[in-house]
Enzyme design. Structure first.
Site, PDB file in Angstrom:
ATOM      1  N   GLU A  64     -13.061  12.175-109.774  1.00 51.35           N
ATOM      2  CA  GLU A  64     -13.818  11.238-110.904  1.00 51.35           C
ATOM      3  C   GLU A  64     -15.216  11.479-111.160  1.00 51.35           C
ATOM      4  OE1 GLU A  64     -11.625  10.510-108.477  1.00 51.35           O
ATOM      5  OE2 GLU A  64      -9.802   9.751-109.639  1.00 51.35           O
ATOM      6  N   ARG A  90      -7.041  10.357-104.540  1.00 54.05           N
ATOM      7  CA  ARG A  90      -6.771  11.628-104.082  1.00 54.05           C
ATOM      8  C   ARG A  90      -7.356  12.106-103.062  1.00 54.05           C
ATOM      9  NH1 ARG A  90      -4.685  12.662-109.269  1.00 54.05           N
ATOM     10  NH2 ARG A  90      -3.399  14.425-109.424  1.00 54.05           N
ATOM     11  N   GLU A 143     -18.339   2.585-119.411  1.00 54.91           N
ATOM     12  CA  GLU A 143     -18.565   2.553-118.235  1.00 54.91           C
ATOM     13  C   GLU A 143     -19.134   3.745-117.648  1.00 54.91           C
ATOM     14  OE1 GLU A 143     -15.656   2.982-114.670  1.00 54.91           O
ATOM     15  OE2 GLU A 143     -15.745   0.780-114.759  1.00 54.91           O
ATOM     16  N   HIS A 180       0.846   1.554-105.423  1.00 52.93           N
ATOM     17  CA  HIS A 180       0.798   2.736-106.569  1.00 52.93           C
ATOM     18  C   HIS A 180       2.008   3.619-106.686  1.00 52.93           C
ATOM     19  CE1 HIS A 180      -0.838   6.041-108.906  1.00 52.93           C
ATOM     20  NE2 HIS A 180      -1.975   5.253-109.057  1.00 52.93           N
ATOM     21  N   HIS A 227      -4.958   4.610-103.108  1.00 53.79           N
ATOM     22  CA  HIS A 227      -4.333   5.746-104.124  1.00 53.79           C
ATOM     23  C   HIS A 227      -5.177   7.013-104.032  1.00 53.79           C
ATOM     24  CE1 HIS A 227      -6.688   5.298-107.777  1.00 53.79           C
ATOM     25  NE2 HIS A 227      -6.881   4.113-107.372  1.00 53.79           N
ATOM     26  N   ASP A 279     -13.630   7.734-115.766  1.00 53.11           N
ATOM     27  CA  ASP A 279     -13.623   8.788-115.048  1.00 53.11           C
ATOM     28  C   ASP A 279     -12.475   9.697-114.912  1.00 53.11           C
ATOM     29  OD1 ASP A 279     -12.622   7.091-113.420  1.00 53.11           O
ATOM     30  OD2 ASP A 279     -13.982   7.293-111.963  1.00 53.11           O
TER      31      ASP A 279
HETATM   32  C1  UD1 Z   1      -5.406   8.339-111.847  1.00 54.48           C
HETATM   33  C2  UD1 Z   1      -6.863   8.774-111.970  1.00 54.48           C
HETATM   34  C3  UD1 Z   1      -7.867   8.070-111.191  1.00 54.48           C
HETATM   35  C4  UD1 Z   1      -7.523   6.639-111.198  1.00 54.48           C
HETATM   36  C5  UD1 Z   1      -6.086   6.045-111.021  1.00 54.48           C
HETATM   37  C6  UD1 Z   1      -5.861   4.644-111.347  1.00 54.48           C
HETATM   38  C7  UD1 Z   1      -7.197  11.044-112.642  1.00 54.48           C
HETATM   39  C8  UD1 Z   1      -7.263  12.526-112.179  1.00 54.48           C
HETATM   40  N1  UD1 Z   1      -6.864  10.084-111.765  1.00 54.48           N
HETATM   41  O1  UD1 Z   1      -4.941   8.712-110.423  1.00 54.48           O
HETATM   42  O2  UD1 Z   1      -9.139   8.366-111.361  1.00 54.48           O
HETATM   43  O3  UD1 Z   1      -8.237   6.077-110.217  1.00 54.48           O
HETATM   44  O4  UD1 Z   1      -5.227   6.950-112.118  1.00 54.48           O
HETATM   45  O5  UD1 Z   1      -4.567   4.506-110.759  1.00 54.48           O
HETATM   46  O6  UD1 Z   1      -7.437  10.927-113.546  1.00 54.48           O
HETATM   47  N2  UD1 Z   1       3.010   7.766-111.557  1.00 54.48           N
HETATM   48  C9  UD1 Z   1       4.006   7.071-112.105  1.00 54.48           C
HETATM   49  N3  UD1 Z   1       4.011   6.014-112.734  1.00 54.48           N
HETATM   50  C10 UD1 Z   1       2.899   5.581-113.273  1.00 54.48           C
HETATM   51  C11 UD1 Z   1       1.571   6.176-112.792  1.00 54.48           C
HETATM   52  C12 UD1 Z   1       1.813   7.086-112.021  1.00 54.48           C
HETATM   53  O7  UD1 Z   1       5.319   7.472-111.453  1.00 54.48           O
HETATM   54  O8  UD1 Z   1       2.866   4.629-114.074  1.00 54.48           O
HETATM   55  C13 UD1 Z   1       3.291   8.762-110.478  1.00 54.48           C
HETATM   56  C14 UD1 Z   1       3.310  10.073-111.130  1.00 54.48           C
HETATM   57  O9  UD1 Z   1       4.276  10.843-110.311  1.00 54.48           O
HETATM   58  C15 UD1 Z   1       2.128  10.928-111.365  1.00 54.48           C
HETATM   59  C16 UD1 Z   1       1.330  10.242-110.279  1.00 54.48           C
HETATM   60  O10 UD1 Z   1       1.815   8.873-110.022  1.00 54.48           O
HETATM   61  O11 UD1 Z   1       2.161  12.365-111.338  1.00 54.48           O
HETATM   62  C17 UD1 Z   1      -0.133  10.299-110.178  1.00 54.48           C
HETATM   63  O12 UD1 Z   1      -0.649  10.155-111.311  1.00 54.48           O
HETATM   64  P1  UD1 Z   1      -2.177  10.584-111.794  1.00 54.48           P
HETATM   65  O13 UD1 Z   1      -2.680   9.838-113.214  1.00 54.48           O
HETATM   66  O14 UD1 Z   1      -2.148  12.034-111.640  1.00 54.48           O
HETATM   67  O15 UD1 Z   1      -3.065  10.252-110.602  1.00 54.48           O
HETATM   68  P2  UD1 Z   1      -3.501   8.738-110.092  1.00 54.48           P
HETATM   69  O16 UD1 Z   1      -3.688   8.893-108.602  1.00 54.48           O
HETATM   70  O17 UD1 Z   1      -2.688   7.718-110.663  1.00 54.48           O
HETATM   71  N1  UDP Z   2      -3.982  -3.469-110.500  1.00 53.57           N
HETATM   72  C1  UDP Z   2      -3.011  -4.106-111.093  1.00 53.57           C
HETATM   73  N2  UDP Z   2      -1.770  -4.136-110.246  1.00 53.57           N
HETATM   74  C2  UDP Z   2      -1.734  -3.615-109.148  1.00 53.57           C
HETATM   75  C3  UDP Z   2      -2.939  -2.943-108.576  1.00 53.57           C
HETATM   76  C4  UDP Z   2      -4.142  -3.064-109.204  1.00 53.57           C
HETATM   77  O1  UDP Z   2      -2.974  -4.447-112.470  1.00 53.57           O
HETATM   78  O2  UDP Z   2      -0.700  -3.531-108.751  1.00 53.57           O
HETATM   79  C5  UDP Z   2      -5.445  -3.777-111.250  1.00 53.57           C
HETATM   80  C6  UDP Z   2      -6.694  -4.001-110.555  1.00 53.57           C
HETATM   81  O3  UDP Z   2      -6.884  -5.561-110.633  1.00 53.57           O
HETATM   82  C7  UDP Z   2      -7.805  -3.230-111.205  1.00 53.57           C
HETATM   83  C8  UDP Z   2      -7.173  -1.956-111.591  1.00 53.57           C
HETATM   84  O4  UDP Z   2      -5.837  -2.307-111.605  1.00 53.57           O
HETATM   85  O5  UDP Z   2      -8.216  -3.909-112.443  1.00 53.57           O
HETATM   86  C9  UDP Z   2      -7.592  -0.822-110.682  1.00 53.57           C
HETATM   87  O6  UDP Z   2      -6.798   0.270-111.109  1.00 53.57           O
HETATM   88  P1  UDP Z   2      -6.536   1.281-109.806  1.00 53.57           P
HETATM   89  O7  UDP Z   2      -6.933   0.826-108.249  1.00 53.57           O
HETATM   90  O8  UDP Z   2      -5.256   1.930-110.427  1.00 53.57           O
HETATM   91  O9  UDP Z   2      -7.818   2.358-110.233  1.00 53.57           O
HETATM   92  P2  UDP Z   2      -9.178   2.405-109.963  1.00 53.57           P
HETATM   93  O10 UDP Z   2      -9.953   1.201-110.473  1.00 53.57           O
HETATM   94  O11 UDP Z   2      -9.592   2.655-108.478  1.00 53.57           O
HETATM   95  O12 UDP Z   2      -9.741   3.785-110.905  1.00 53.57           O
END
Ligand code: UD1
Ligand code: UDP
Length: 385
Positions: free
Chosen positions: A133, A212, A119, A244, A210, A97
């Site tokens: 999502e 949004r 999924e 995160h 984490h 998603d």
């Molecule tokens: C994204 C997904 C969410 C998922 C989550 C898992 C969308 C809109 N959101 O949200 O569905 O649950 O990932 O974690 O697709 N960043 C870093 N390094 C990284 C990752 C993120 O610096 O490795 C920071 C960056 O500033 C980035 C921000 O996090 O701009 C947000 O990342 P983004 O993928 O937009 O949103 P998530 O909240 O991570």
């Molecule tokens: N996870 C990880 N390291 C962390 C936190 C989470 O590997 O420090 C794993 C967690 O076990 C799960 C996945 O990341 O498998 C969940 O990802 P996240 O919570 O970022 O996204 P969501 O599932 O909410 O989309």
């Protein structure tokens, strides 16, 4: 040349849940399996690629600090357009998603490439929770030709939306497959601080947040409640919060929770470290989707920091409770599980509504069936109510 299958993903959870499927596809000689990552996440994606030893053929490297949803969508569409034009895969596989998921499905459709949605079919029935999502998953479902529903419930959601039954396969969730790679009985952590914790005598609570829709006041409420629980139970409770990398989340968590002896704030943990920590902890407080699936299988209670969920199965089984983001409610529900052994025992049951570790094999079987390589439709996963 075989049938070209391209797995496309961009974030940590997609990578974790696609990894076992990629491994299973790579074993099939009829398939030419490729991986394209948008790298909507960077470090958090790379951690998973390293762990599962996956080297993508394409890496679009789109992540920007504080990226907007439109930034991700446009960069992913632009990059994937070129990849699909060049490679012309027979099937694009997407997961879940995220915005990468939707963008990849859309571009595949523009190129008239078949889309398999792993999924598929989870629904909260609320456009704004989880945001974006719920809508990403629905839009992807509209574009998909093959729907890999993890549970019977997810299949039913798709049928109710008019999706043809022939295109839906109930497979279980691949995250349970991933856990059979990662969770080990006598695991030693690479993060030394996690080895030093007294898991027997302390109530170790793992936290992640984490989403949004929780940015701002809801996340502040969550952190304030955790801070006050930590202060109230200085001796009994020890919080571990791998934060995160999103700066919006990181700044809030460190501002409110930094500097307490019984709150350990960590950088994101590698997934084998995380899964083994979940296996050892007392309970979990989270707004994550994936943790709601993983933790019930480990027999630990989960307080979900959301008002609605697209994963109702574990809630119905009693190991997961939705507590929302209100300070008082979070404090009260956590207190109950810390103090009341009976309440804790009621929730601490290992249940596995999400999978049996064979989801990837079923998905491979379904793809073979779809391309006429096998006559047998794979047997459905029976769990998941
Ligand atoms: C994204 C997904 C969410 C998922 C989550 C898992 C969308 C809109 N959101 O949200 O569905 O649950 O990932 O974690 O697709 N960043 C870093 N390094 C990284 C990752 C993120 O610096 O490795 C920071 C960056 O500033 C980035 C921000 O996090 O701009 C947000 O990342 P983004 O993928 O937009 O949103 P998530 O909240 O991570
Ligand atoms: N996870 C990880 N390291 C962390 C936190 C989470 O590997 O420090 C794993 C967690 O076990 C799960 C996945 O990341 O498998 C969940 O990802 P996240 O919570 O970022 O996204 P969501 O599932 O909410 O989309």
């Amino acid at each position: 040349m075989g049938i070209k299958i391209m797995a496309v993903f961009g974030t940590r959870p997609e990578a974790i849940k696609m990894a076992p499927l990629i491994k299973a596809l790579e074993k099939e000689k009829e398939f030419d399996t490729q991986v394209a990552v948008t790298a909507q996440h960077r470090e958090m994606l790379d951690q998973v690629l390293r762990l599962f030893n996956i080297v993508p053929q394409y890496d679009l490297n789109i992540m920007r600090e504080r990226q907007t949803l439109s930034d991700i969508t446009t960069a992913a569409i632009d990059g994937l357009d070129r990849v699909f034009l060049k490679e012309k895969p027979n099937l694009v596989l997407v997961h879940g998603d995220t915005t990468t998921t939707f963008a990849a499905a859309l571009v595949a459709f523009y190129h008239k490439i078949k889309v398999g949605h792993v999924e598929a079919g989870l629904r909260s029935f609320n456009k704004w929770f989880p945001y974006p999502e719920e809508i990403n998953r629905k839009l992807t479902g509209v574009l998909a030709d093959l729907h890999f529903a993890p549970t019977k419930r997810a299949k039913l959601n798709l049928l109710n939306e008019g999706v043809e039954e022939e295109s839906i396969f109930v497979t279980g969730n691949t995250v349970i497959d991933a856990m059979s790679y990662t969770v080990k009985k006598d695991y030693t952590f690479r993060e030394e601080r996690l080895n030093r914790i007294d898991y027997k005598n302390k109530k170790v609570i793992v936290v992640t947040a984490h989403r949004r829709e929780n940015w701002g006041a809801p996340l502040e409420n969550i952190c304030n409640a955790i801070k006050d629980i930590a202060k109230s139970y200085k001796e009994e409770v020890y919080f571990i919060y791998p934060v995160h990398m999103n700066p919006v989340v990181k700044n809030t968590a460190h501002k409110i929770l930094g500097g307490f002896d019984n709150v350990l704030l960590l950088d994101p943990l590698e997934t084998d470290e995380m899964h083994n920590l979940l296996a050892r902890c007392y309970m979990v407080m989270t707004d994550s989707g994936g943790l709601q699936e993983e933790v019930p299988s480990l027999g630990k209670p989960v307080l979900v920091l959301r008002d609605v969920t697209e994963r109702p199965e574990a809630k119905e089984a009693g190991t997961v409770k939705l507590v929302g983001t209100d300070y008082e409610r979070i404090f009260k529900e956590a207190k109950l599980l810390i103090e009341d052994e009976n309440e804790y025992k009621k929730m601490a049951n290992a249940v596995n509504p999400y999978g049996d570790g064979k989801a990837s094999v079923r998905i491979v079987g379904a793809i073979k069936y779809f391309f006429g390589l096998s006559k047998e439709k794979p047997e459905e996963y029976e769990g998941g109510g």
